[in-house]
Design a protein around this motif. Structure first.
Motif, PDB file in Angstrom:
ATOM      1  N   LYS A  96      10.134  32.467  25.466  1.00 58.73           N
ATOM      2  CA  LYS A  96       9.595  33.045  24.243  1.00 58.73           C
ATOM      3  C   LYS A  96      10.367  34.269  23.777  1.00 58.73           C
ATOM      4  N   ASP A 122       7.499  25.842  23.102  1.00 60.76           N
ATOM      5  CA  ASP A 122       6.168  26.399  22.844  1.00 60.76           C
ATOM      6  C   ASP A 122       5.365  25.343  22.068  1.00 60.76           C
ATOM      7  N   GLU A 127       4.056  34.416  18.272  1.00 56.34           N
ATOM      8  CA  GLU A 127       4.330  33.069  17.740  1.00 56.34           C
ATOM      9  C   GLU A 127       4.557  33.097  16.225  1.00 56.34           C
TER      10      GLU A 127
END
Ligand code: MG
Length: 372
Positions: free
Chosen positions: A110, A135, A206
């Motif tokens: 990430k 993800d 995100e």
């Protein structure tokens, strides 16, 4: 179907995602062949994994010279796909090396996009390298957008489970213990990401990942609380039509997809069974419950290395919470204060990103120990 064997590199092979990837390859008729495996410290486990992959090279990255050799080999590009499943900021230089070589990066790290998304997507555009996200939310959007033009997209809808504290009365938040925040209802993950899920800082990250990956302005990315975690995310098009991708909450699906994209390789994974879910719910998250969420849009607006600073602050704050140094609500407060104090910092190179990361850590540490 697919004829030729293609070499694959797995970084962080002894971790959860790395092991799942190896498991998937063992079970499917994958055209990928493991050419190299890396681990940071677990020498014995790495050796055991390599025994099941004849001819695979191994790298133990806690040894400086092996880490250097791995980076060199990644830049040489003697492989088709690299799965980056390294945990934390340490994964960033590998992502850069893979994209420098113009190869496909199956990205489970990430931090690469959160900290240096602009740098990496720019690099990929120059070299022809490709980033395929692991993800689950971004895998969903990637699947919805493949074959579409950017101008066809109206907005992206990221779903969020809401984490362990989604039903806790607001007045109880100041007394939340690490054990409470670590009890995730749907996904089984490491401690930091589970805490990040309870604060929704994970969703803030995100937003940054989606912004970089899909080149959609941050204010066209929305977040919905979706308790069942089966709709992994959605894309709305300019004609008002929405595509969603569904599946069980199991990382094996996005790993399998990222490794093989653009092909769809058969797998024995059991798909989503709609009849088991008579009700799917979507809610707008309450900003009082999830103050960290807004920091995703805020960091995108600030641009530059704001993602790196936010990530650094969160890592310090989550550790301080787990160590009993700060309260649960202070995680978000401390991250916001660090972001707000960020000076103008450059973000043109990995060195710049690391400097911003160091600044964020220093500042957040100072806030953790300051009397409040
Ligand atoms: Mg996710």
């Amino acid at each position: 179907m697919i004829s030729e064997r293609r070499p694959l590199v797995i970084l962080g092979a002894t971790g959860t995602v790395g092991r799942q990837a190896l498991e998937i390859l063992r079970k499917t008729g994958s055209p990928l062949e493991v050419g190299a495996l890396s681990a940071h410290r677990h020498a014995e486990a790495l050796k055991a994994l390599a025994e099941a992959c004849p001819g695979a090279r191994t790298y133990l990255t806690s040894r400086e010279e092996e880490r250097g050799r791995l980076l060199e080999d990644l830049r040489r590009g003697d492989y088709a796909v690299c799965l980056n499943a390294v945990v934390g900021a340490a994964g960033l230089p590998y992502s850069e090396a893979v994209l420098e070589a113009g190869r496909t990066l199956a990205l489970a790290n990430k931090e690469s996009l959160v900290m240096a998304g602009g740098l990496l997507t720019g690099l990929a555009a120059r070299t022809g390298g490709r980033i395929v996200p692991v993800d689950s939310e971004h895998s969903a959007i990637h699947q919805c957008l493949t074959g579409r033009r950017p101008e066809d997209v109206r907005q992206l809808l990221l779903t969020a489970s809401g984490g362990a504290l989604r039903d806790l009365p607001l007045e109880d938040f100041s007394g939340v213990t690490p054990e409470q925040a670590l009890a995730h209802p749907n996904w089984d993950m490491g401690p930091r990401i589970t805490i990040d899920s309870a604060t929704m800082m994970n969703k803030a990250f995100e937003i940054l990942e989606a912004w970089h990956l899909f080149d959609v302005e941050a204010d066209r990315i929305r977040v919905l609380l979706h308790r069942q975690s089966v709709v992994h995310s959605m894309a709305e098009f300019v004609d008002g039509s929405i595509l969603a991708q569904m599946g069980p909450p199991d990382m094996a699906f996005p790993i399998h997809y990222a490794l093989h994209h653009p092909e769809r390789v058969p797998s024995p994974l059991q798909g989503f069974q709609p009849e088991l879910f008579r009700k799917l719910t979507f809610e707008v998250p309450d900003p009082r419950r999830y103050p960290a969420l807004a920091l995703g849009w805020d960091a995108a607006r600030r641009g530059g290395p704001a993602g790196a600073v936010l990530n650094a602050a969160d890592e310090i704050a989550v550790q301080a919470f787990l160590d009993g140094g700060i309260s649960f609500p202070e995680i978000s407060t401390l991250c916001r204060e660090t972001l707000e104090a960020m000076p103008a910092l450059p973000s043109a190179s990995l060195d710049d990103i690391h400097a911003a990361d160091a600044w964020g850590r220093r500042h957040a540490r100072g806030l953790c120990t300051a009397p409040r």
